[in-house]
Design an enzyme around this catalytic site. Structure first.
Site, short mmCIF file in Angstrom:
data_model
loop_
_atom_site.label_atom_id
_atom_site.label_comp_id
_atom_site.label_asym_id
_atom_site.label_seq_id
_atom_site.Cartn_x
_atom_site.Cartn_y
_atom_site.Cartn_z
N SER A 145 0.89 -1.32 -0.09
CA SER A 145 0.14 0.06 -0.07
C SER A 145 0.76 1.53 0.04
O SER A 145 0.56 2.42 -0.41
CB SER A 145 -0.79 -0.07 1.20
OG SER A 145 -0.22 -0.25 2.55
N ASP A 392 -2.57 6.56 11.44
CA ASP A 392 -1.82 5.86 10.29
C ASP A 392 -0.35 6.72 10.34
O ASP A 392 -0.16 7.76 9.93
CB ASP A 392 -2.58 6.09 8.98
CG ASP A 392 -1.61 5.63 7.70
OD1 ASP A 392 -0.72 5.09 8.06
OD2 ASP A 392 -2.43 5.77 6.75
N HIS A 395 1.57 5.28 5.90
CA HIS A 395 1.37 6.01 4.71
C HIS A 395 1.79 7.25 4.72
O HIS A 395 2.03 7.89 5.83
CB HIS A 395 0.07 5.70 4.48
CG HIS A 395 -0.40 4.03 3.99
ND1 HIS A 395 -1.11 3.58 5.12
CD2 HIS A 395 -0.20 3.40 3.06
CE1 HIS A 395 -1.15 2.31 4.87
NE2 HIS A 395 -0.49 1.94 3.61
#
Length: 422
Positions: A145, A392, A395
């Site tokens: 990802s 998060d 990312h």
């Protein structure tokens, strides 16, 4: 600019009336200079300024050619007054979880830093030049990802001059750029090899076949002209590793019949070697040219455990003296560099194979402020501070530090094109 700060410097109306025009002009120049040199940290805009490339018809002149390739991996983050190329309004390609501004992140200072290599200059990304360099090519991003995060950043930057067309394709996300006969694609393959990720409802561990390349992207190898590989984070979860049909070990003992603990460094090396060998065997030995770029591991910045309330609330980059590349991050990077050299040695007698490294580990390590953090979700503190906030810290915000990766990518493409002409 604070006008009260300079009130005493202004002439009275009676004096200014008698002053010669040249003196009044000097005052105007003085105050203009003060306004344009004020710190961006103290004057962050309410809306992010973006550079409009829609009027560009020819490539902007680039930096001079250096006698040796620039080492973009070594440098520091420095303040800049220029905003990003795009924002959440101009780009619709990004995932909502990475659109930090739209999700209410209040500080915008993280957008005003640029990576400054120690020995050279890293030019700003020029979409038109990038498009020219990928003309008539299929550029495939293969990985996890964070790899998807990268191509979405790239698509946002390209969208400032052209609109890539999303098309359906089994096994990948794909975008066509008809004006340049180019394809950009993303193949979800978090291990590069064949594997099944752990699931919330179970099984709670990865199943990874280290000797079998992932068919999802391997089946399309023949049509790829350039492959950008990146992976790593999924190997940190509990896993069971196979070669053939035999279990060779595991990580964190996820099943009772796996007693051989082998960690994740060996499996990362084995998976990358399998992927690179597959490319060489399918493309190079058969006489088909291909360029391969390995983007090195990008560290996360959880303060605490990622699944137990770990967060990343910093608002500025680390200085080079504050954080050293060491431990897990350094070891994974070392493995990746070694396997690239092994692949180069294996394919050195074959024409049409170029293998390069996009080394972003250090520059990513120094940006704890560039992740969505709590702003992976819209306005997480709108109703006060909850007991538990999901963050998060893997990312990257779009726009954000990850845009630098495409600036380096463009430089690599330019170097490759220059070398091909020599």
């Amino acid at each position: 600019m604070n006008s009260k700060r300079f009130t005493n410097l202004l002439p009275s109306s009676s004096v200014s009336y008698a002053l010669p025009p040249i003196v009044l002009l000097a005052f105007c120049i003085f105050f203009y200079y003060l306004s344009v040199t004020s710190s961006p940290e103290n004057h962050l805009p309410h809306s992010i300024p973006i550079t409009n490339h829609s009027s560009l018809t020819a490539p902007t002149p680039r930096s001079p050619v250096y006698e040796k390739p620039c080492d973009y991996s070594d440098g520091k983050w420095v303040r800049t007054k220029r905003g990003p190329l795009y924002n959440g309004t101009t780009c619709v390609k990004m995932k909502k979880n990475q659109n930090c501004i739209a999700n209410g992140r209040p500080d915008l200072g993280y957008l005003f830093w640029r990576w400054k290599p120690s020995e050279c200059h890293l030019p700003r990304f020029e979409p038109n030049i990038f498009l020219q360099l990928i003309s008539n090519k299929h550029v495939a991003f293969v990985g996890d990802s964070v790899c998807r995060n990268h191509i979405e950043s790239l698509l946002c930057m390209l969208a400032t001059v052209i609109k890539p067309n999303r098309v359906r394709h089994e096994g990948s996300r794909r975008w066509l750029i008809p004006s340049h006969n180019a394809i950009l694609s993303f193949y979800w393959s978090p291990f590069l090899v064949q594997g099944v990720q752990r699931q919330i409802k179970g099984p709670h561990y990865n199943t990874i076949h280290l000797d079998r390349v992932n068919i999802r992207w391997e089946k399309d190898l023949d049509e790829m002209d350039m492959i950008v590989l990146s992976f790593g984070h999924w190997f940190m979860a509990p896993s069971v590793y196979y070669e053939g049909e035999k279990v060779i070990g595991c990580l964190n003992h996820p099943v009772s019949n796996c007693t051989t603990e082998i960690g994740f460094y060996g499996p990362i090396r084995r998976a990358l070697r399998t992927a690179l060998n597959s490319i060489i065997e399918r493309k190079v030995i058969k006489g088909n040219g291909v360029d391969v770029i390995l983007r090195t591991y990008a560290p996360s910045h959880f303060e605490g455990d990622w699944d137990k309330g770990g967060s990343c609330a910093k608002t500025k980059p680390y200085g080079v003296w504050e954080r050293q590349l060491e431990g897990k991050d350094a070891e994974i990077r070392r493995i990746e560099l070694e396997e690239v050299e092994n692949a180069k040695a294996k394919a050195k007698n074959f024409r049409g194979f170029r293998m390069e490294v996009m080394d972003v580990t250090k520059l990513a390590l120094l940006r704890p402020d560039g992740h969505p953090g709590a702003y992976m979700n819209p306005f997480p503190f709108a109703n006060g501070v909850p007991k538990r906030v999901q963050s998060d810290c893997v990312h990257w915000c779009l726009p954000g530090p990850i845009d630098t990766w495409s600036e380096i990518f463009l430089q690599m493409l330019e170097n490759m094109a220059r070398a091909a002409k020599e």
